[in-house]
Enzyme design. Structure first.
Site, PDB file in Angstrom:
ATOM      1  N   SER A   1      11.254   7.664  13.686  1.00 17.46           N
ATOM      2  CA  SER A   1      10.829   6.206  14.581  1.00 17.46           C
ATOM      3  C   SER A   1       9.230   6.205  14.338  1.00 17.46           C
ATOM      4  CB  SER A   1      11.501   6.459  16.035  1.00 17.46           C
ATOM      5  OG  SER A   1      11.373   5.513  16.174  1.00 17.46           O
TER       6      SER A   1
ATOM      7  N   ASP B   1      21.272   0.276  12.804  1.00 16.99           N
ATOM      8  CA  ASP B   1      20.156   1.059  13.660  1.00 16.99           C
ATOM      9  C   ASP B   1      18.627  -0.552  13.282  1.00 16.99           C
ATOM     10  OD1 ASP B   1      17.897   1.842  14.547  1.00 16.99           O
ATOM     11  OD2 ASP B   1      17.455   3.155  13.688  1.00 16.99           O
TER      12      ASP B   1
ATOM     13  N   HIS C   1      19.947   4.787  17.499  1.00 17.78           N
ATOM     14  CA  HIS C   1      18.402   5.422  16.932  1.00 17.78           C
ATOM     15  C   HIS C   1      18.213   6.249  17.163  1.00 17.78           C
ATOM     16  CE1 HIS C   1      14.426   4.152  15.790  1.00 17.78           C
ATOM     17  NE2 HIS C   1      14.057   4.832  16.836  1.00 17.78           N
TER      18      HIS C   1
END
Length: 432
Positions: free
Chosen positions: A276, A333, A400
């Site tokens: 991320s 995602d 995610h």
């Protein structure tokens, strides 16, 4: 579960019948899907509460995941852009991705995320025991540097009335680790250095994520490197500092300089991995290192669920620098599809303007003027939560999650056989 630009949570799975998976007499029953090499890899386990917990078994170690890379190590680090290794997914590459994913998992586990803790936003463990206390012993690596990131946002005075944990500017975000074990160095074919970076965790990091317009990237080398732009918030987190805490950029440069001086006369690789926000910072770190050190070793990025980072010019300069980037992307995602608008990959060499995917040309110039035209970098390994029979298809938040990514890497076979369990599920008991 923490969503969007970071963090790790559990995955809700559908019921698995006793006929599908054997039952152990152990008080906590665990089951494994075994991947192509059944003697080496058994990593997706399921507890009795039907929640996926991606972790090696008690006797599993990083070095047991893959085979000997030897002289082929540069191939697995992307020297040929992973040609022939992604579809179908090569077993050794799968093992390496899972191994580096564990380093990122360790950065989450070591982070003190309790806002009521007096040590909130710091590392819970000392350098010498960080990997072991995070659940990953026998890695062959030694943590040599803690890394911190600082938010550069100037907050209004009225926010000073908020709880102190909401105002934390600098926080522990990861670490540098160097492979020290002779057997692991032999298996890898070189001494490997890992930079591991977690995703978003603090309030101010979230605010930085929202600063999604592009800004000039200031670390160019030479007169022909103008035009590179990156997301404003990511750049702020990478370069900001306060009196008591150097910038993330400064910490990394200092440690890489030391490592190159110490090990520069032997085969050496630098692997930067993150999830991320950490994936975005990993890409910026890689470019900064190659632009700063003329004697830098081979630099590779393994990015899990990373957002877009920069514009087309930034991508071009990344490619010229020789940095190798493999983005592991879950097509379900949404974070991998932000920020901004994506430049058409077929238009890379077109200098006449910006071609934005799915957008009429009459507003494309406006996108360019407002600094919202992004470009993906590197190679992509595209996975999908929909292909796993074990993931809750209605739980978009879990798409995610880092554990979701590792689960999908573990199960992916090829584009024609997206998930191994759809064709065959081998059963292996939990090994105490």
């Amino acid at each position: 579960m923490r969503l969007a630009y970071g963090a790790v949570g559990s995955l809700s799975l559908p019921s698995l019948t006793k006929q599908e998976l054997p039952t152990s007499k152990s008080p906590t029953t665990k089951h494994f899907i075994r991947m192509p090499n059944p003697n080496k890899l058994a990593l997706t386990n399921y507890d009795d509460d039907e929640t996926a917990v991606w972790s090696p078994s008690k006797n599993e170690s990083f070095t047991q995941l893959g085979g000997k890379l030897g002289k082929r190590w540069t191939e697995y680090q992307g020297i040929n852009n992973w040609e022939g290794l992604l579809d179908p997914l090569d077993h050794n590459l799968r093992a390496e991705l899972l191994r580096y994913g564990q380093f990122v998992e360790a950065s989450y586990r070591a982070f003190d995320s309790d806002p009521l803790s007096p040590t909130y936003a710091t590392c819970r463990f000392g350098k010498s025991s960080l990997l072991m206390q995070s659940g990953f012993s026998r890695t062959g690596y030694k943590v040599t540097k803690n890394l911190h990131a600082t938010c550069g946002i100037q907050l209004p005075r009225w926010l000073e009335r908020l709880p102190s944990w909401m105002q934390v500017r600098s926080s522990w975000i990861g670490y540098v680790a160097v492979c020290q074990d002779k057997n692991e160095i032999s298996r890898l074919g070189r001494r490997d250095v890992v930079i591991s970076l977690r995703g978003t965790a603090t309030c101010l990091e979230w605010l930085e994520n929202l600063r999604a317009t592009l800004t000039d990237f200031p670390f160019h080398v030479g007169p022909n490197r103008s035009g590179s732009m990156v997301e404003s918030g990511f750049l702020s987190l990478y370069t900001s500092q306060i009196g008591t805490c150097p910038s993330l950029q400064g910490l990394i440069r200092e440690e890489i300089e030391r490592i190159i001086k110490l090990y520069g006369d032997e085969p050496l690789s630098l692997t930067i991995t993150g999830h991320s926000l950490g994936a975005a910072l990993a890409i910026m770190t890689a470019y900064d290192i190659t632009a700063t050190f003329s004697n830098a070793p081979m630099v590779t990025v393994f990015s899990f669920g990373g957002p877009r980072v920069g514009n087309k010019s930034f991508r071009g300069h990344m490619e010229k620098s020789g940095t190798k980037i493999l983005r592991i992307v879950n097509s379900d995602d949404p974070i991998t599809k932000v920020p901004g608008f994506l430049i058409d990959d077929d238009d890379v060499a077109d200098d006449r303007g910006v071609h934005v995917v799915g957008m009429p040309r009459w507003i494309q110039q406006r996108v360019k003027d407002t600094h919202w035209a992004y470009a993906d970098v590197g190679q992509e390994l595209k996975l999908s939560s929909k292909e796993s029979p074990y993931l809750n298809k209605g739980n978009f938040g879990s798409c995610h999650d880092l554990k979701t990514y590792l689960h999908l890497v573990n199960g992916f076979v090829s584009s024609t056989c997206p998930f191994r369990a759809t064709t065959e599920m081998l059963k292996a008991p939990f090994i105490d």
